[in-house]
Design a protein around this motif. Structure first.
Motif, mmCIF file in Angstrom:
data_model
loop_
_atom_site.group_PDB
_atom_site.id
_atom_site.type_symbol
_atom_site.label_atom_id
_atom_site.label_comp_id
_atom_site.label_asym_id
_atom_site.label_seq_id
_atom_site.Cartn_x
_atom_site.Cartn_y
_atom_site.Cartn_z
ATOM 1 N N ASN A 70 -13.319 -51.575 -2.677
ATOM 2 C CA ASN A 70 -14.676 -51.294 -3.167
ATOM 3 C C ASN A 70 -15.026 -52.085 -4.428
ATOM 4 N N HIS A 71 -14.022 -52.414 -5.257
ATOM 5 C CA HIS A 71 -14.293 -53.176 -6.476
ATOM 6 C C HIS A 71 -14.608 -54.642 -6.183
ATOM 7 N N HIS A 154 -7.833 -50.804 2.544
ATOM 8 C CA HIS A 154 -7.800 -50.413 1.133
ATOM 9 C C HIS A 154 -7.753 -48.899 0.907
#
Ligand SMILES: [Fe+2]
Length: 291
Positions: A70-71, A154
């Motif tokens: 997400n980053h 992830h």
């Protein structure tokens, strides 16, 4: 035997440069067949962060299979987020968002659980898509049956036992059902900056499916655990050895070993010494929440 190094949540440029250099040295001193990175290569998807992450991955003497976290999608440049969220990923990391790597014994398949936009949904949590799982089925069914199958994504499919209320990835149940049907043995994930192993409830006649969660390898944002990464040895008969290597403030040290036989259920945990969690390793404790 196929040797894999599993890193996660690198978070350039919120990294400890000493740890980054030591990790590069450690991996290059005994290069695995494949380095897997299960997402969050950057902190805020800035160009310079991507540049640093890409340079680090290229400095490793092994092929790299990485999936976004997400980053790795910008929160700041909204046009880029919605129109072309993986532009920097393709430029600095890889042309592939969901890469596949295989040798004669193992197939590793990357899945992207990061989401640039989902109505009414927290973007950071991540989700599996129906189309994505259908595509995975097609890809996996095209692979030779005898290969040991490993999935990389992830976001976590299970919360740690000690913190059962932490969020897991969206559509985790559908993904697990799909993975079981395809005979997947291992899922390698990150996101929570906590290392743990979850044995998925065994189904008679099917291989054991195990989820391996890695802590952050290089980030200074720790959740009460030292920086760590994994070494996995996958034998031709499907037996798997897992080694957790943690940063003790001065060097990488093996702190845990587990083994899973080709036919046995579960990972047998060998005795190990807990890592010395030093002030250096935990000097910046991140607030509770998601990675
Ligand atoms: Fe994350």
């Amino acid at each position: 035997m196929t040797r894999i190094a599993h890193l996660s949540d690198l978070h350039f440029d919120r990294v400890d440069p000493v740890i980054v250099a030591a990790l590069r040295e450690e991996i290059n001193a005994d290069p695995p067949d494949l380095v897997v990175v299960s997402g969050d290569l950057t902190q805020r998807a800035h160009k310079e962060e991507y540049r640093s992450a890409g340079a680090f991955l290229r400095s490793l003497d092994a092929p790299v299979l990485a999936v976004p976290g997400n980053h790795d999608i910008t929160y700041i440049h909204l046009l880029q987020r919605f129109v072309d969220p993986y532009q920097r990923w393709r430029r600095f990391v890889s042309r592939e968002i969901e890469p596949v790597w295989r040798d004669d014994e193992v197939a590793v398949i990357g899945l992207n659980t990061a989401r640039s936009f989902t109505p009414g949904f927290d973007w950071s949590k991540g989700r599996f898509g129906h189309t994505q799982l259908r595509r995975l089925r097609q890809r996996a069914e095209a692979l030779p049956k005898e290969l040991t199958r490993i999935v990389v994504a992830h976001h976590p499919l299970f919360a740690p036992e000690a913190e059962p209320d932490l969020d897991i990835v969206g559509r985790a149940d559908q993904a697990l059902e799909c993975f079981r049907g395809l005979g997947v043995r291992l899922v390698l994930s990150g996101h929570l900056h906590r290392g743990y192993v979850h044995l998925v409830e065994h189904v008679e006649g099917a291989p054991q499916l195990t989820v391996v969660q890695a802590s952050t390898a290089t980030s200074t944002r720790l959740r009460g655990e030292p920086n760590a990464y994994h070494r996995l040895d996958v034998s031709k008969d499907g037996a798997i050895e897992l080694e957790v290597r943690a940063w003790d403030g001065r060097q990488w040290r093996v702190v845990e070993k587990r083994e899973q036989g080709a036919r046995r259920n579960g990972f047998d945990k060998a005795p190990y010494s807990a890592p010395e969690v030093t002030e250096v390793a935990l000097r910046e404790k991140a607030p509770a929440g998601l990675g």
